[in-house]
Scaffold this motif. Structure first.
Motif, short mmCIF file in Angstrom:
data_model
loop_
_atom_site.label_atom_id
_atom_site.label_comp_id
_atom_site.label_asym_id
_atom_site.label_seq_id
_atom_site.Cartn_x
_atom_site.Cartn_y
_atom_site.Cartn_z
N PRO A 160 68.51 55.66 50.02
CA PRO A 160 68.51 55.08 48.68
C PRO A 160 68.18 56.13 47.62
N ARG A 161 68.67 55.87 46.42
CA ARG A 161 68.39 56.78 45.34
C ARG A 161 66.92 56.68 44.94
N PRO A 162 66.21 57.78 44.90
CA PRO A 162 64.82 57.74 44.49
C PRO A 162 64.70 57.46 42.99
N PRO A 163 63.52 57.13 42.52
CA PRO A 163 63.34 56.84 41.08
C PRO A 163 63.70 58.04 40.21
N ARG A 164 64.21 57.72 39.01
CA ARG A 164 64.53 58.75 38.01
C ARG A 164 63.93 58.30 36.68
N PRO A 165 62.63 58.21 36.57
CA PRO A 165 62.02 57.60 35.38
C PRO A 165 62.25 58.40 34.11
N LEU A 166 62.63 57.70 33.06
CA LEU A 166 62.64 58.30 31.72
C LEU A 166 61.19 58.36 31.26
N PRO A 167 60.70 59.55 30.90
CA PRO A 167 59.31 59.64 30.45
C PRO A 167 59.05 58.68 29.29
N LEU A 168 57.96 57.94 29.40
CA LEU A 168 57.61 57.00 28.34
C LEU A 168 57.42 57.70 27.01
N SER A 169 57.07 58.98 27.08
CA SER A 169 56.86 59.75 25.84
C SER A 169 58.14 59.90 25.04
N ALA A 170 59.31 59.73 25.68
CA ALA A 170 60.57 59.84 24.95
C ALA A 170 60.71 58.74 23.90
N LEU A 171 60.01 57.63 24.10
CA LEU A 171 60.11 56.51 23.16
C LEU A 171 59.36 56.78 21.87
N ARG A 172 58.58 57.86 21.83
CA ARG A 172 57.85 58.15 20.58
C ARG A 172 58.81 58.57 19.46
N PHE A 173 60.06 58.93 19.82
CA PHE A 173 61.03 59.32 18.81
C PHE A 173 61.70 58.12 18.15
N ALA A 174 61.42 56.93 18.61
CA ALA A 174 62.11 55.73 18.13
C ALA A 174 62.13 55.61 16.60
N PRO A 175 61.04 55.87 15.90
CA PRO A 175 61.05 55.66 14.44
C PRO A 175 62.00 56.57 13.68
N THR A 176 62.37 57.73 14.24
CA THR A 176 63.17 58.70 13.48
C THR A 176 64.57 58.91 14.03
N LEU A 177 64.87 58.42 15.23
CA LEU A 177 66.17 58.67 15.85
C LEU A 177 67.31 58.03 15.05
N ARG A 178 68.40 58.81 14.91
CA ARG A 178 69.63 58.30 14.31
C ARG A 178 70.71 58.06 15.36
N THR A 179 70.75 58.91 16.38
CA THR A 179 71.68 58.71 17.49
C THR A 179 70.94 59.00 18.79
N ALA A 180 71.33 58.30 19.85
CA ALA A 180 70.69 58.52 21.15
C ALA A 180 71.70 58.31 22.26
N TYR A 181 71.78 59.29 23.15
CA TYR A 181 72.53 59.17 24.40
C TYR A 181 71.51 59.34 25.51
N ILE A 182 71.37 58.32 26.35
CA ILE A 182 70.42 58.36 27.46
C ILE A 182 71.18 58.05 28.73
N GLY A 183 71.09 58.94 29.72
CA GLY A 183 71.87 58.75 30.93
C GLY A 183 71.15 59.17 32.19
#
Length: 473
Positions: A160-183
């Motif tokens: 099985p594919r092991p976890p690939r967690p997106l760091p929770l710290s990436a969400l701190r950019f939410a207030p200023t982001l204009r575009t986001a590609y997450i994959g």
């Protein structure tokens, strides 16, 4: 950071007198009439910083050696950090260079692109990067763990594919982001009260992301000005419900079992189902009064409910009123008769461009007395793919040649060679000399791959009227 600028810095030290002379004499932007003044360096720091932020990462860092005037500009200019092969062909060096840049730069950040670094046990490093002050006020995020079969596995038991967690710290950019590609990652589970808000985000793409249905809807609810949404090869949700006053474009390629419901999208212009071999199987549009672009409609879509029009496996089964807003339609044949296409032309009477990815056989005779508004007044461009040039294909194509009065161009994607003899034969059999539109042009070329049409780089380009047009028309 030294690894980025060292080669250029060494040369600068060797040529220091010349560099100083140039900075005092005729340098960037200088000419004889201007007395050799460095006109570019006279621009305010803010403008120079904007110019630097548009350069590739390595080139931006190299501006520090242009002259004393430029030496400190890069560290205060909005950071454009792209961790691609331009930094180094070796992943280990790229990781080191990214860390050095984030240590040296003072921020703020304009863009961060991380697609070429594998997870492989360095999650903590990603987390530290995202927490760096150099990335404060980030506007454009492009993040995906690089593929590594040895680490990710095949995704099939017993591997099985092991976890690939997106760091929770990436969400701190939410207030200023204009575009986001997450994959290529697992989106963190967040409580409703702690769900991030994206007040400035206009474009969001989730590609190969595992995200729960609740988390997905919390994210969408927090996008107050979202205009473009792409959800492709992602999983973890059984249904997607869209309620957005600003959304203009939706692109989907998800599990066949997923249900897509457009509940209220008053500005939605594009509904793009990007993979004819996947899903969603069920699509329901409750309210999208501005819908202009629709496709790819294949037999994998069990039911498409547009309110006044219901389509099942590319067959119109119910129509209580036509949809006059739709201008572009992409579809695949599911039935062996001309009734199918005529049904679509009647449901969407104002169509201007039609893509037919598989030729439909003409098993009934078209009634010339039957009025079809689309053919008489609106249809201008046709892409007819998988064209074999046999009798059924010819009879089907002649409908448009002889009846489309406003036609400007018709492209045939052929599966066999386009020899001069075969083209002359098709010209005669299609009765091109008797075309209904005197301005119509006909072009025969190699079969158009559906992937090139659905996934061209302009698919999410909002200024374009037809996102599927990869310079075909």
């Amino acid at each position: 950071m030294e690894e980025v600028t060292a080669p250029v810095a060494k040369k600068r030290r060797q040529d220091e007198p010349e560099c100083q002379e140039r900075s005092e004499g005729s340098d960037l932007g200088g000419d004889a009439d201007a007395g050799g003044i460095d006109l570019i360096s006279l621009l305010p720091d803010e403008i120079l910083g904007s110019i630097i932020s548009l350069l590739p990462t390595r080139d931006a860092a190299r501006t520090t050696v242009l002259s004393p005037r430029w030496r400190h500009l890069w560290r205060s200019a909005p950071l454009n950090l792209d961790a691609d092969g331009g930094l180094s062909g070796l992943e280990r060096k790229r990781i080191s260079i990214v860390s050095r840049i984030l240590e040296a730069h003072r921020g703020p950040a304009r863009r961060l692109s991380l697609r070429t670094v594998r997870l492989r046990g360095i999650y903590a490093r990603f987390d530290r990067w995202f927490r760096s002050a150099a990335l404060n006020n980030l506007e454009h995020l492009d993040f995906a763990y690089a593929s590594d079969g040895r680490y990710y596995g095949t995704g099939v038991d017993p591997d099985p594919r092991p976890p690939r967690p997106l760091p929770l710290s990436a969400l701190r950019f939410a207030p200023t982001l204009r575009t986001a590609y997450i994959g290529g990652c697992d989106f963190p589970a967040v409580a409703p009260a702690a769900a991030p808000c994206f007040p400035r985000l206009t474009r969001l793409t989730l590609y190969g992301v595992a995200i729960s249905e609740d988390a997905l809807h919390h994210v969408l609810a927090g996008c107050a000005v979202l205009e473009t949404l792409g959800l492709e090869a992602s999983s973890g949700f059984g249904a997607v419900r869209i309620n957005s006053p600003t959304l203009r474009s939706v692109g989907f390629a998800v599990s066949a079992e997923t249900e897509l419901v457009i509940e209220d999208a008053p500005c939605l212009e594009r509904l793009m189902l990007l993979d004819p071999h996947s899903g969603p199987k069920n699509v329901r549009v409750v309210r999208a009064p501005q819908l202009k672009v629709l496709g790819y409609l294949s037999d994998k879509i069990t039911k498409l409910d547009l309110g006044t029009v219901i389509i099942q496996e590319t067959m119109v089964v119910s129509s209580t009123a036509s949809l006059r807003t739709v201008k572009v339609l992409v579809l695949e044949s599911a039935g062996p008769n001309l009734d199918t296409i005529i049904g679509f032309l009647k449901c969407f009477p104002c169509l201007e461009k039609l893509y037919i990815m598989k030729t439909m056989k003409n098993t009934r005779r078209y009634n010339p007395l039957e009025p079809i508004e689309c053919l008489d007044h609106h249809l201008r461009y046709i892409i007819l793919n998988n064209y074999l040039g046999m009798r059924p294909d010819v009879n089907f194509a002649k409908l448009f040649v002889l009846k489309a009065r406003m036609l400007k161009a018709m492209k045939f994607g052929v599966l066999v060679g386009c020899t001069e003899k075969s083209m002359a034969n098709q010209h005669s059999r299609l009765q091109l000399d008797h075309k209904a539109s005197p301005d119509a042009q006909f072009d025969f070329r190699r079969d158009y791959c559906w992937r090139n049409i659905l996934y061209n780089k302009r698919t999410h380009d909002l200024p374009r009227d037809d996102p599927f047009d990869g310079s075909i028309c």
